[in-house]
Design a protein around this motif. Structure first.
Motif, PDB file in Angstrom:
ATOM      1  N   GLY A  51       7.936  -2.545 -23.219  1.00 11.09           N
ATOM      2  CA  GLY A  51       7.500  -1.154 -23.237  1.00 11.09           C
ATOM      3  C   GLY A  51       5.992  -1.017 -23.173  1.00 11.09           C
ATOM      4  N   ARG A  52       5.264  -1.966 -23.772  1.00  8.21           N
ATOM      5  CA  ARG A  52       3.796  -1.919 -23.737  1.00  8.21           C
ATOM      6  C   ARG A  52       3.250  -2.377 -22.390  1.00  8.21           C
ATOM      7  N   ARG A  53       3.805  -3.465 -21.861  1.00  8.46           N
ATOM      8  CA  ARG A  53       3.264  -4.040 -20.626  1.00  8.46           C
ATOM      9  C   ARG A  53       3.754  -3.319 -19.380  1.00  8.46           C
ATOM     10  N   LYS A  54       5.039  -2.938 -19.355  1.00 10.56           N
ATOM     11  CA  LYS A  54       5.635  -2.312 -18.175  1.00 10.56           C
ATOM     12  C   LYS A  54       6.440  -1.092 -18.599  1.00 10.56           C
ATOM     13  N   PRO A  55       5.755  -0.035 -18.965  1.00 12.84           N
ATOM     14  CA  PRO A  55       6.474   1.146 -19.470  1.00 12.84           C
ATOM     15  C   PRO A  55       7.435   1.753 -18.454  1.00 12.84           C
ATOM     16  N   LEU A  56       7.083   1.690 -17.156  1.00 12.38           N
ATOM     17  CA  LEU A  56       7.987   2.246 -16.149  1.00 12.38           C
ATOM     18  C   LEU A  56       9.278   1.438 -16.055  1.00 12.38           C
ATOM     19  N   SER A  57       9.172   0.110 -16.188  1.00 10.59           N
ATOM     20  CA  SER A  57      10.375  -0.729 -16.164  1.00 10.59           C
ATOM     21  C   SER A  57      11.282  -0.387 -17.342  1.00 10.59           C
ATOM     22  N   ALA A  58      10.681  -0.226 -18.517  1.00  7.46           N
ATOM     23  CA  ALA A  58      11.466   0.139 -19.691  1.00  7.46           C
ATOM     24  C   ALA A  58      12.111   1.509 -19.502  1.00  7.46           C
ATOM     25  N   ARG A  59      11.372   2.421 -18.898  1.00 15.21           N
ATOM     26  CA  ARG A  59      11.926   3.763 -18.670  1.00 15.21           C
ATOM     27  C   ARG A  59      13.098   3.710 -17.699  1.00 15.21           C
ATOM     28  N   MET A  60      12.986   2.923 -16.642  1.00 14.89           N
ATOM     29  CA  MET A  60      14.073   2.824 -15.662  1.00 14.89           C
ATOM     30  C   MET A  60      15.311   2.181 -16.280  1.00 14.89           C
ATOM     31  N   LEU A  61      15.105   1.164 -17.104  1.00 14.87           N
ATOM     32  CA  LEU A  61      16.239   0.550 -17.794  1.00 14.87           C
ATOM     33  C   LEU A  61      16.927   1.559 -18.706  1.00 14.87           C
ATOM     34  N   ARG A  62      16.122   2.375 -19.376  1.00 16.81           N
ATOM     35  CA  ARG A  62      16.680   3.380 -20.281  1.00 16.81           C
ATOM     36  C   ARG A  62      17.527   4.396 -19.504  1.00 16.81           C
ATOM     37  N   GLU A  63      17.032   4.839 -18.352  1.00 16.96           N
ATOM     38  CA  GLU A  63      17.760   5.834 -17.566  1.00 16.96           C
ATOM     39  C   GLU A  63      19.032   5.243 -16.966  1.00 16.96           C
ATOM     40  N   LEU A  64      18.976   4.031 -16.489  1.00 21.55           N
ATOM     41  CA  LEU A  64      20.183   3.386 -15.956  1.00 21.55           C
ATOM     42  C   LEU A  64      21.220   3.187 -17.058  1.00 21.55           C
ATOM     43  N   SER A  65      20.745   2.902 -18.247  1.00 22.44           N
ATOM     44  CA  SER A  65      21.645   2.745 -19.378  1.00 22.44           C
ATOM     45  C   SER A  65      22.368   4.045 -19.682  1.00 22.44           C
ATOM     46  N   HIS A  84       4.413  -2.327  -8.462  1.00 22.60           N
ATOM     47  CA  HIS A  84       3.542  -1.165  -8.635  1.00 22.60           C
ATOM     48  C   HIS A  84       4.183   0.038  -7.938  1.00 22.60           C
ATOM     49  N   ILE A  85       4.817   0.895  -8.730  1.00 23.07           N
ATOM     50  CA  ILE A  85       5.414   2.116  -8.201  1.00 23.07           C
ATOM     51  C   ILE A  85       4.948   3.292  -9.056  1.00 23.07           C
ATOM     52  N   SER A  86       5.031   4.463  -8.483  1.00 22.32           N
ATOM     53  CA  SER A  86       4.594   5.657  -9.196  1.00 22.32           C
ATOM     54  C   SER A  86       5.714   6.161 -10.100  1.00 22.32           C
ATOM     55  N   PRO A  87       5.384   6.993 -11.077  1.00 20.64           N
ATOM     56  CA  PRO A  87       6.428   7.579 -11.922  1.00 20.64           C
ATOM     57  C   PRO A  87       7.471   8.341 -11.115  1.00 20.64           C
ATOM     58  N   GLU A  88       7.048   9.000 -10.035  1.00 22.42           N
ATOM     59  CA  GLU A  88       8.005   9.722  -9.195  1.00 22.42           C
ATOM     60  C   GLU A  88       8.964   8.754  -8.505  1.00 22.42           C
ATOM     61  N   GLN A  89       8.433   7.645  -7.998  1.00 21.15           N
ATOM     62  CA  GLN A  89       9.289   6.643  -7.364  1.00 21.15           C
ATOM     63  C   GLN A  89      10.255   6.017  -8.371  1.00 21.15           C
ATOM     64  N   ALA A  90       9.796   5.911  -9.615  1.00 18.51           N
ATOM     65  CA  ALA A  90      10.644   5.327 -10.650  1.00 18.51           C
ATOM     66  C   ALA A  90      11.871   6.183 -10.936  1.00 18.51           C
ATOM     67  N   ARG A  91      11.860   7.429 -10.500  1.00 21.15           N
ATOM     68  CA  ARG A  91      12.988   8.321 -10.741  1.00 21.15           C
ATOM     69  C   ARG A  91      14.111   8.089  -9.735  1.00 21.15           C
ATOM     70  N   TYR A  92      13.743   7.807  -8.458  1.00 23.06           N
ATOM     71  CA  TYR A  92      14.790   7.729  -7.439  1.00 23.06           C
ATOM     72  C   TYR A  92      14.996   6.332  -6.840  1.00 23.06           C
ATOM     73  N   LEU A  93      14.000   5.467  -6.882  1.00 20.07           N
ATOM     74  CA  LEU A  93      14.166   4.133  -6.293  1.00 20.07           C
ATOM     75  C   LEU A  93      15.294   3.318  -6.950  1.00 20.07           C
ATOM     76  N   PRO A  94      15.425   3.342  -8.288  1.00 23.60           N
ATOM     77  CA  PRO A  94      16.543   2.578  -8.877  1.00 23.60           C
ATOM     78  C   PRO A  94      17.908   3.067  -8.398  1.00 23.60           C
ATOM     79  N   LEU A  95      18.071   4.374  -8.189  1.00 19.28           N
ATOM     80  CA  LEU A  95      19.346   4.897  -7.704  1.00 19.28           C
ATOM     81  C   LEU A  95      19.593   4.468  -6.265  1.00 19.28           C
ATOM     82  N   GLY A  96      18.519   4.454  -5.459  1.00 22.70           N
ATOM     83  CA  GLY A  96      18.670   3.978  -4.086  1.00 22.70           C
ATOM     84  C   GLY A  96      19.066   2.528  -4.031  1.00 22.70           C
ATOM     85  N   LEU A  97      18.456   1.703  -4.883  1.00 25.63           N
ATOM     86  CA  LEU A  97      18.800   0.284  -4.909  1.00 25.63           C
ATOM     87  C   LEU A  97      20.205   0.075  -5.469  1.00 25.63           C
TER      88      LEU A  97
END
Length: 330
Positions: A51-65, A84-97
């Motif tokens: 969560g400290r080093r890669k907050p976006l990764s932690a956020r994406m894991l939380r949403e997928l969960s 390196h992705i933006s917060p906006e990309q973090a919302r839809y890229l995991p669903l696309g993948l």
């Protein structure tokens, strides 16, 4: 040594052994508890560090969960994303993948005809799904050369249900509950363009199912085994079914009861994990309306829309779920 001493010695030895065994069991239990505590602490450390080093990764894991995606699948999805992705990309890229990882058969097996056997446990909707497939084929190719076969003479009313669908569709229905009878029937139906077989809804490791499938393999006509899975089943049950039916080498699966599933995350995770492609999905009892060709993007969108709102997991629960995944991101 007196007789009393002779009888007392074995009893004392037995008592001492019992005390020693109890002590060993207590030590093992303490070690298991200590190991559990250490694993929980390490998971918490790894999750907090992520969560400290890669907050976006932690956020994406939380949403997928929250969508019900299992930890291993969610971890693989987030690991495959650009660093390196933006917060906006973090919302839809995991669903696309997620939709890209979901295997789907691009070719409709109904267009090929042949012999298709539907496999699956009791209650997944095999008989209704078979009727939907038959109706779909008749609407596109006509009545000629279509036959339905029921091998389920164990469940009360199973044969009558398929015969009822056959009368509605105007196609013949045959019954063959024994392997020898099924083999003989397949020889008689060798000139049919499409034969749909409804197998018994029993435990996947039941010897009678294995005998019937062995009988089908003995016929001259190739058989396409298609696994039917209920989307409203628990993820563990889906995993067990996929493992148990793997020896029958299903070429694809049909995901049923989408309308009854509070979340699709477990089903999608199981299919991704076992790499079994989806042919069709169903979402109701109507024949033939409630069936559609599988589309990965639509299934993921449905998973997002159908997801039952759940309160966000606290950090302890997330650490328990994603602790090992977080270590991989270190």
């Amino acid at each position: 040594m007196s007789p009393r001493d002779a009888t007392a010695t074995p009893a004392a030895a037995t008592a001492a052994a019992a005390v020693e065994n109890a002590s060993l069991l207590g030590m093992k239990q303490e070690l298991r508890e200590l190991r559990g505590m250490l694993e929980s602490q390490l998971s918490s450390l790894a999750w907090n560090d992520l969560g400290r080093r890669k907050p976006l990764s932690a956020r994406m894991l939380r949403e997928l969960s929250r969508l019900g995606i299992d930890a291993d699948v969610a971890g693989a999805i987030v690991a495959d994303l650009p660093e390196h992705i933006s917060p906006e990309q973090a919302r839809y890229l995991p669903l696309g993948l997620l939709s890209r990882k979901l295997p789907v058969n691009a070719h409709d097996f109904l267009d090929d005809g042949g012999v298709v056997a539907l496999l699956g446990a009791t209650g997944v909707g095999k008989t209704t799904t078979l009727a939907k497939l038959a109706a779909r084929y008749v609407m596109r190719h006509g009545l000629k050369g279509v036959a339905l076969v029921t091998t389920d003479d164990f469940r009360i009313g199973a044969e009558e249900q398929l015969f009822h669908y056959g009368r509605l569709l105007g196609v013949p229905v045959y019954s063959a509950g024994e392997p020898a009878a099924l083999c003989a029937l397949m020889e008689r139906l060798a000139d049919q363009r499409l034969v749909l077989i409804d197998t018994p809804g029993m435990a996947c490791r039941d010897a009678r199912v294995a005998a019937l499938m062995h009988g089908l393999r003995e016929t001259r006509t190739p058989v396409r085994n298609t696994l039917v899975l209920a989307a409203n089943a628990q993820a563990a049950a889906l995993d067990e079914a996929l493992r148990a039916y793997a020896p029958f080498a299903p070429a694809g699966c049909i995901l049923t009861k989408l309308d009854e599933a509070p979340t699709l995350g477990g089903a999608l995770s199981a299919l991704i994990r076992h790499r079994l492609p989806v042919d069709y999905s169903t979402d109701g009892q109507r024949v033939p309306e409630d069936i559609a060709r599988a589309d990965a993007h639509r299934l993921v969108c449905r998973a997002v829309k159908a997801n039952t709102p759940a309160p966000p997991l606290d950090d302890f629960a997330l650490a328990e779920r994603f602790g090992r995944v977080a270590v991989a991101f270190a």
